[in-house]
Design a protein around this motif. Structure first.
Motif, mmCIF file in Angstrom:
data_model
loop_
_atom_site.group_PDB
_atom_site.id
_atom_site.type_symbol
_atom_site.label_atom_id
_atom_site.label_comp_id
_atom_site.label_asym_id
_atom_site.label_seq_id
_atom_site.Cartn_x
_atom_site.Cartn_y
_atom_site.Cartn_z
ATOM 1 N N ILE A 184 0.836 -1.204 0.000
ATOM 2 C CA ILE A 184 0.000 0.000 0.000
ATOM 3 C C ILE A 184 0.873 1.259 0.000
ATOM 4 C CG2 ILE A 184 -1.596 1.381 1.391
ATOM 5 C CD1 ILE A 184 -3.018 -0.848 0.029
ATOM 6 N N PHE A 185 1.842 1.308 0.906
ATOM 7 C CA PHE A 185 2.695 2.489 1.013
ATOM 8 C C PHE A 185 3.445 2.745 -0.295
ATOM 9 C CE2 PHE A 185 6.835 4.444 1.879
ATOM 10 C CZ PHE A 185 6.424 5.610 2.515
ATOM 11 N N SER A 186 3.994 1.694 -0.886
ATOM 12 C CA SER A 186 4.787 1.843 -2.110
ATOM 13 C C SER A 186 3.930 2.297 -3.282
ATOM 14 C CB SER A 186 5.465 0.513 -2.456
ATOM 15 O OG SER A 186 6.330 0.101 -1.421
ATOM 16 N N LEU A 187 2.720 1.738 -3.409
ATOM 17 C CA LEU A 187 1.824 2.132 -4.493
ATOM 18 C C LEU A 187 1.359 3.575 -4.335
ATOM 19 C CD1 LEU A 187 -0.343 -1.110 -4.860
ATOM 20 C CD2 LEU A 187 1.365 -0.252 -6.474
ATOM 21 N N ILE A 188 1.087 3.991 -3.102
ATOM 22 C CA ILE A 188 0.700 5.389 -2.855
ATOM 23 C C ILE A 188 1.837 6.319 -3.248
ATOM 24 C CG2 ILE A 188 0.218 7.089 -1.047
ATOM 25 C CD1 ILE A 188 -1.397 4.927 0.395
ATOM 26 N N ALA A 189 3.051 5.957 -2.852
ATOM 27 C CA ALA A 189 4.219 6.780 -3.189
ATOM 28 C C ALA A 189 4.405 6.882 -4.695
ATOM 29 C CB ALA A 189 5.474 6.185 -2.538
ATOM 30 N N ALA A 190 4.225 5.753 -5.401
ATOM 31 C CA ALA A 190 4.363 5.755 -6.857
ATOM 32 C C ALA A 190 3.313 6.648 -7.500
ATOM 33 C CB ALA A 190 4.249 4.330 -7.399
ATOM 34 N N GLY A 191 2.090 6.603 -6.973
ATOM 35 C CA GLY A 191 1.020 7.445 -7.496
ATOM 36 C C GLY A 191 1.266 8.920 -7.254
ATOM 37 N N LEU A 233 -8.475 16.133 -9.232
ATOM 38 C CA LEU A 233 -7.244 15.376 -9.002
ATOM 39 C C LEU A 233 -7.484 14.187 -8.076
ATOM 40 C CD1 LEU A 233 -4.888 18.456 -8.542
ATOM 41 C CD2 LEU A 233 -4.897 16.871 -10.482
ATOM 42 N N VAL A 234 -8.574 14.269 -7.303
ATOM 43 C CA VAL A 234 -8.943 13.147 -6.432
ATOM 44 C C VAL A 234 -9.886 12.207 -7.175
ATOM 45 C CG1 VAL A 234 -10.063 12.463 -4.283
ATOM 46 C CG2 VAL A 234 -8.667 14.538 -4.355
ATOM 47 N N LEU A 235 -10.975 12.751 -7.705
ATOM 48 C CA LEU A 235 -11.960 11.939 -8.413
ATOM 49 C C LEU A 235 -11.380 11.345 -9.690
ATOM 50 C CD1 LEU A 235 -15.061 14.334 -8.071
ATOM 51 C CD2 LEU A 235 -14.529 12.318 -6.692
ATOM 52 N N GLY A 236 -10.495 12.107 -10.344
ATOM 53 C CA GLY A 236 -9.921 11.653 -11.606
ATOM 54 C C GLY A 236 -9.079 10.398 -11.480
ATOM 55 N N ASN A 272 -3.171 15.668 -4.484
ATOM 56 C CA ASN A 272 -2.351 14.567 -4.990
ATOM 57 C C ASN A 272 -2.281 13.428 -3.976
ATOM 58 O OD1 ASN A 272 -0.480 12.953 -6.313
ATOM 59 N ND2 ASN A 272 1.236 14.331 -6.002
ATOM 60 N N ILE A 273 -1.974 13.772 -2.749
ATOM 61 C CA ILE A 273 -1.845 12.755 -1.697
ATOM 62 C C ILE A 273 -3.184 12.112 -1.377
ATOM 63 C CG2 ILE A 273 -1.271 12.384 0.736
ATOM 64 C CD1 ILE A 273 0.863 14.570 0.435
ATOM 65 N N ALA A 321 -6.694 7.410 -1.631
ATOM 66 C CA ALA A 321 -8.041 6.888 -1.871
ATOM 67 C C ALA A 321 -8.039 5.832 -2.978
ATOM 68 C CB ALA A 321 -8.988 8.035 -2.248
ATOM 69 N N TRP A 322 -7.355 6.126 -4.071
ATOM 70 C CA TRP A 322 -7.339 5.209 -5.224
ATOM 71 C C TRP A 322 -6.665 3.885 -4.892
ATOM 72 C CZ3 TRP A 322 -3.045 4.774 -9.159
ATOM 73 C CH2 TRP A 322 -3.436 3.997 -10.256
ATOM 74 N N VAL A 323 -5.478 3.966 -4.326
ATOM 75 C CA VAL A 323 -4.714 2.753 -4.010
ATOM 76 C C VAL A 323 -5.442 1.901 -2.974
ATOM 77 C CG1 VAL A 323 -2.601 1.869 -2.940
ATOM 78 C CG2 VAL A 323 -2.469 3.697 -4.645
ATOM 79 N N ASN A 324 -5.919 2.520 -1.928
ATOM 80 C CA ASN A 324 -6.594 1.752 -0.882
ATOM 81 C C ASN A 324 -7.884 1.117 -1.389
ATOM 82 O OD1 ASN A 324 -5.362 1.870 1.979
ATOM 83 N ND2 ASN A 324 -5.064 3.943 1.217
ATOM 84 N N THR A 325 -8.636 1.832 -2.215
ATOM 85 C CA THR A 325 -9.901 1.292 -2.717
ATOM 86 C C THR A 325 -9.691 0.006 -3.498
ATOM 87 O OG1 THR A 325 -10.950 3.479 -2.833
ATOM 88 C CG2 THR A 325 -11.892 1.726 -4.205
ATOM 89 N N PHE A 326 -8.815 0.027 -4.492
ATOM 90 C CA PHE A 326 -8.646 -1.139 -5.358
ATOM 91 C C PHE A 326 -7.766 -2.220 -4.726
ATOM 92 C CE2 PHE A 326 -10.084 1.926 -8.515
ATOM 93 C CZ PHE A 326 -10.965 1.155 -9.264
#
Length: 214
Positions: A67-74, A121-124, A152-153, A158-163
């Protein structure tokens, strides 16, 4: 039709995904959220799959690291997109169409941003193409960097945690779900594509209305 199902089965094969590696997942997320040619990458699908594979220990990282790594990448991907838009500015709107770039994608991101403001930037994050071009457009219009950082954060979290967590917890509760991945992918494609189809139709209707008025 048989070839189509065979393609989906290869695409969802756990061993194939694992062979690409954990860092490949991060590269895909980074590219799709920050590089204009990354719009075609299957970000939603890979987030879901990474969570699913992590739940069965077939992806050799903890869910927290994932989770942390994917959020950072995003987050880094969006910063890259913002920087690109900031540097290219209005020139982006005069860029010729190519296999990796379409003017209508920029216009779609512009309309989405005009409608939702900073929340775009959040919904997108949850819509293909918008996910790639929204941060680029934010750079073009020079959104305040502090506000951009906040959205951005929030968007990446939200995106990473949801999926990812959806895939993770479904994998823990229903281990047999891996046998139905073709249907899940089709569902994800349909769900994430419908809003884009609606947006394109609205654009076409608006353009036609403008032409008729002229």
């Amino acid at each position: 039709m048989d070839n189509f199902w065979e393609y989906l089965q290869n695409l969802t094969d756990a061993q194939s995904i694992i062979s690409l590696g954990f860092y490949f997942l991060l590269i895909v997320v980074f590219a799709e959220t920050g590089l204009f040619f990354g719009f075609f990458l299957p970000g939603d699908y890979l987030l879901f799959m990474s969570g699913l594979l992590c739940s069965s220990s077939r992806l050799n990282v903890s869910i927290y690291t994932l989770i942390f790594s994917l959020i950072a990448a995003g987050v880094l991907g969006n910063y890259t997109g913002y920087w690109f838009g900031y540097r290219t500015g209005p020139k982006l709107f005069s860029k010729n169409n190519s296999i990796f770039f379409k003017q209508r994608y920029v216009k779609l991101a512009e309309d989405f941003y005009t409608k939702y403001g900073g929340m775009a930037l959040v919904l997108g994050r949850f819509f293909p193409i918008i996910r790639t071009f929204a941060p680029i457009f934010a750079g073009v219009v020079k959104v305040d960097l502090k506000k951009f950082t906040l959205y951005n954060i929030i968007g990446s979290v939200a995106w990473v945690n949801t999926f990812t967590l959806t895939g993770y917890f479904l994998g823990r509760k229903y281990p047999q779900i891996k046998d139905y991945m073709e249907y899940i992918i089709i569902g994800l494609i349909v769900i994430t594509t419908i809003p884009l189809v609606i947006a394109f139709i609205k654009q076409m209707v608006t353009k036609r209305s403008v032409k008729e008025l002229k």
